[in-house]
Motif scaffolding. Structure first.
Motif, short mmCIF file in Angstrom:
data_model
loop_
_atom_site.label_atom_id
_atom_site.label_comp_id
_atom_site.label_asym_id
_atom_site.label_seq_id
_atom_site.Cartn_x
_atom_site.Cartn_y
_atom_site.Cartn_z
N MET A 36 0.86 -1.19 0.00
CA MET A 36 0.00 0.00 0.00
C MET A 36 0.89 1.23 0.00
O MET A 36 2.05 1.17 0.38
N GLU A 37 0.25 2.36 -0.34
CA GLU A 37 0.98 3.62 -0.21
C GLU A 37 1.08 3.97 1.26
O GLU A 37 0.25 3.53 2.07
N LYS A 38 2.09 4.78 1.62
CA LYS A 38 2.26 5.16 3.02
C LYS A 38 1.01 5.90 3.52
O LYS A 38 0.44 6.73 2.81
N ASP A 39 0.58 5.56 4.73
CA ASP A 39 -0.57 6.22 5.35
C ASP A 39 -0.05 7.37 6.20
O ASP A 39 0.64 7.15 7.20
N TYR A 40 -0.35 8.61 5.80
CA TYR A 40 0.17 9.78 6.52
C TYR A 40 -0.73 10.21 7.66
O TYR A 40 -0.44 11.19 8.34
N ARG A 41 -1.84 9.48 7.88
CA ARG A 41 -2.76 9.90 8.95
C ARG A 41 -2.20 9.53 10.32
O ARG A 41 -1.24 8.77 10.44
N THR A 42 -2.85 10.06 11.34
CA THR A 42 -2.55 9.62 12.70
C THR A 42 -3.84 9.08 13.31
O THR A 42 -4.92 9.36 12.80
N ASP A 186 -0.96 18.01 8.09
CA ASP A 186 -0.20 18.42 9.27
C ASP A 186 0.17 19.88 9.12
O ASP A 186 0.53 20.33 8.03
N PHE A 187 0.10 20.60 10.22
CA PHE A 187 0.54 22.00 10.19
C PHE A 187 0.94 22.42 11.60
O PHE A 187 0.81 21.63 12.54
N LEU A 219 -4.66 17.82 11.43
CA LEU A 219 -6.02 18.33 11.21
C LEU A 219 -6.92 17.22 10.70
O LEU A 219 -6.54 16.46 9.81
N VAL A 220 -8.12 17.11 11.27
CA VAL A 220 -9.18 16.27 10.68
C VAL A 220 -10.39 17.17 10.53
O VAL A 220 -11.04 17.53 11.50
N TRP A 221 -10.67 17.55 9.28
CA TRP A 221 -11.72 18.52 9.01
C TRP A 221 -12.82 17.84 8.18
O TRP A 221 -12.57 17.40 7.07
N LEU A 222 -14.00 17.76 8.77
CA LEU A 222 -15.14 17.16 8.05
C LEU A 222 -16.00 18.27 7.47
O LEU A 222 -16.41 19.19 8.19
N LYS A 259 1.35 17.48 2.71
CA LYS A 259 0.34 17.54 1.65
C LYS A 259 -1.03 17.45 2.30
O LYS A 259 -1.14 17.03 3.45
N ARG A 260 -2.09 17.76 1.54
CA ARG A 260 -3.45 17.59 2.06
C ARG A 260 -4.06 16.36 1.40
O ARG A 260 -3.82 16.11 0.21
N PHE A 261 -4.84 15.60 2.16
CA PHE A 261 -5.50 14.40 1.61
C PHE A 261 -6.99 14.47 1.96
O PHE A 261 -7.35 14.92 3.05
N VAL A 262 -7.82 13.98 1.03
CA VAL A 262 -9.26 13.93 1.32
C VAL A 262 -9.74 12.48 1.29
O VAL A 262 -9.39 11.72 0.39
#
Ligand SMILES: Cc1cc2nc3c(=O)[nH]c(=O)nc-3n(C[C@H](O)[C@H](O)[C@H](O)COP(=O)(O)OP(=O)(O)OC[C@H]3O[C@@H](n4cnc5c(N)ncnc54)[C@H](O)[C@@H]3O)c2cc1C
Length: 389
Positions: A36-42, A186-187, A219-222, A259-262
């Motif tokens: 899989m591609e690297k998962d950048y989430r936490t 991330d920021f 950031l987790v923005w819904l 980067k930003r991911f959706v």
């Protein structure tokens, strides 16, 4: 052809955690884990889950890997007629140093991969997707995307939201896609948010800041798909201004660090996650929006329950017969049902109440938050449900 005790489908966090624990129990496993591609989430994992990780050897030293989450602050950022008071929850209220830890998913995965090292069991890792599964008498016959056949007596689907195992074996479930997606990145802000997770509740979903090491914020923005897609088109500079604005300029300027991911969001609910020698763990069995940090917590409780059921029926060193496989799947299902119903109901109720424009629902949420702010027994109950125990 070799017959394995267990065929495990899926190389996400739940599949890899389970693979290591199975090997440590001396089982023979064929594990389908396509790269899989690297998962950048936490992932924010609550203390009961962290304790399971430590006891099981999946992550013995959470302090070295995760960032402690000691406070949760909720701010009603809506323009609604009825707005809730700001609420602050502190882990000391429940006698804990922290509610849990925020872990980088990629680091967790690397830790989970090490658990089975040097243990008695046998794992064949297959870097291919499962293409076809058949049942021939008491055996599962699995054909991978390289057209290789594999045989096993117990089948575990850890193959995510679109689970092929779930579809193929006719598990009953409800699925509901949402108008919302989740944007993650991330920021950092000029001023630290400390060890407090801060949720700004907007009309279309929460904008959540989760603290991490070195002043980093995850950031987790819904929000609605369109809003987030438009946001993806903004320059870094404009996006940084938006971050500061959405956080009410409480912490100064923002600086983007990734980067930003959706991610699109879906609800998947089921009650029975095991039958007839087949079990489902993680998002193959349940999915919901990332609010209240529940998804992986629940997935790792699946892993814990599966290991319990396995130890009861086929303890370490015992091979799994076809009848034992059926017993394990039934026991696992019985252990999971109450938790699946409770956790899915909790997240669903929370999410829908956050989004509702219906005035009585707003009033209910307002009175609920007031009660949570002021009534100790209710706060304790909320902590208990949120912590997953
Ligand atoms: C933005 C966001 C933030 C989140 N934050 C949190 C949080 O803070 N706390 C928390 O507890 N949870 C959180 N979650 C939920 C958590 O990320 C998921 O519950 C968890 O990652 C699911 O892991 P999994 O192993 O069940 O599934 P997945 O990670 O989806 O893994 C499934 C695997 O199966 C493989 N697969 C699929 N089909 C096949 C096939 N046919 N053959 C072989 N392999 C196959 C896939 O390649 C994949 O590797 C969040 C989710 C999102 C979207």
């Amino acid at each position: 052809m070799a017959e394995y005790d267990i065929a495990l489908v899926g190389g996400g966090l739940t599949g890899v955690a389970l693979a290591g624990l199975l090997k440590a129990r001396g089982k023979s496993v064929v594990h389908f884990a396509p790269a899989m591609e690297k998962d950048y989430r936490t992932s924010a994992l609550m203390m009961p889950t962290v304790e399971f990780l430590a006891q099981s050897g999946l992550c013995e030293d959470p302090d070295s890997l995760g960032y402690p989450l000691r406070q949760i602050r909720i701010i009603d950022a809506t323009q609604r007629l009825l707005r809730s008071p700001e609420a602050l929850f502190d882990s000391k209220e429940i006698g804990r140093e922290q509610f849990g830890y925020n872990f980088p998913n990629a680091d967790l995965l690397a830790h989970f991969q090490k658990v089975g090292e040097g243990k008695d069991g046998h794992i064949d890792q297959i870097d291919a997707r499962v293409g076809l599964i058949e049942r021939r008498d008491d055996l599962f016959v699995i054909t991978d995307s390289h057209q290789q056949e594999h045989h096993a007596r117990l089948l575990v689907g850890a193959d995510g939201k679109k689970s092929m195992v779930r579809q193929h074996f006719g598990f009953a479930y409800d699925e509901e896609p949402f108008e919302q997606s989740a944007l993650v990145c991330d920021f950092e802000f000029e001023r630290s948010i400390g060890d407090c997770s801060i949720e700004f509740h907007y009309e279309n979903g929460p904008f959540t800041l989760v603290p991490a090491h070195n002043n980093k914020i995850n950031l987790v923005w819904l929000d609605r798909h369109k809003v987030l897609n438009d946001t993806m088109g903004l320059s870094d500079e404009k996006f940084e201004q938006l971050l500061a604005e959405k956080a009410h300029h409480l912490f100064g300027h923002a600086k983007l660090l990734s980067k930003r991911f959706v991610f699109p969001l879906t609800n998947i609910h089921m009650r029975t996650a095991g039958k007839d020698g087949v079990v489902l763990v993680g998002e193959a069995a349940h999915a919901f929006p990332p609010i209240g940090a529940q998804g992986l917590n629940l997935g790792l409780r699946d892993v814990e329950s599966f290991i319990e059921a396995l130890d009861e029926v086929a303890p370490a060193g015992t091979p799994i017969s076809a009848s034992a496989a059926r017993k394990i799947s039934d026991r696992y299902a019985a252990k999971r049902t109450a938790d699946l119903i409770k956790t899915s109901g909790f997240v669903d109720g929370l999410f829908k109440s956050l989004l509702s424009d219906f005035l009585p629902a707003q009033a209910l949420r307002l009175s609920g938050l007031w009660a949570l702010k002021t009534m100790q027994p209710l706060r304790k109950l909320a902590f208990k449900i949120g912590m997953g125990r």
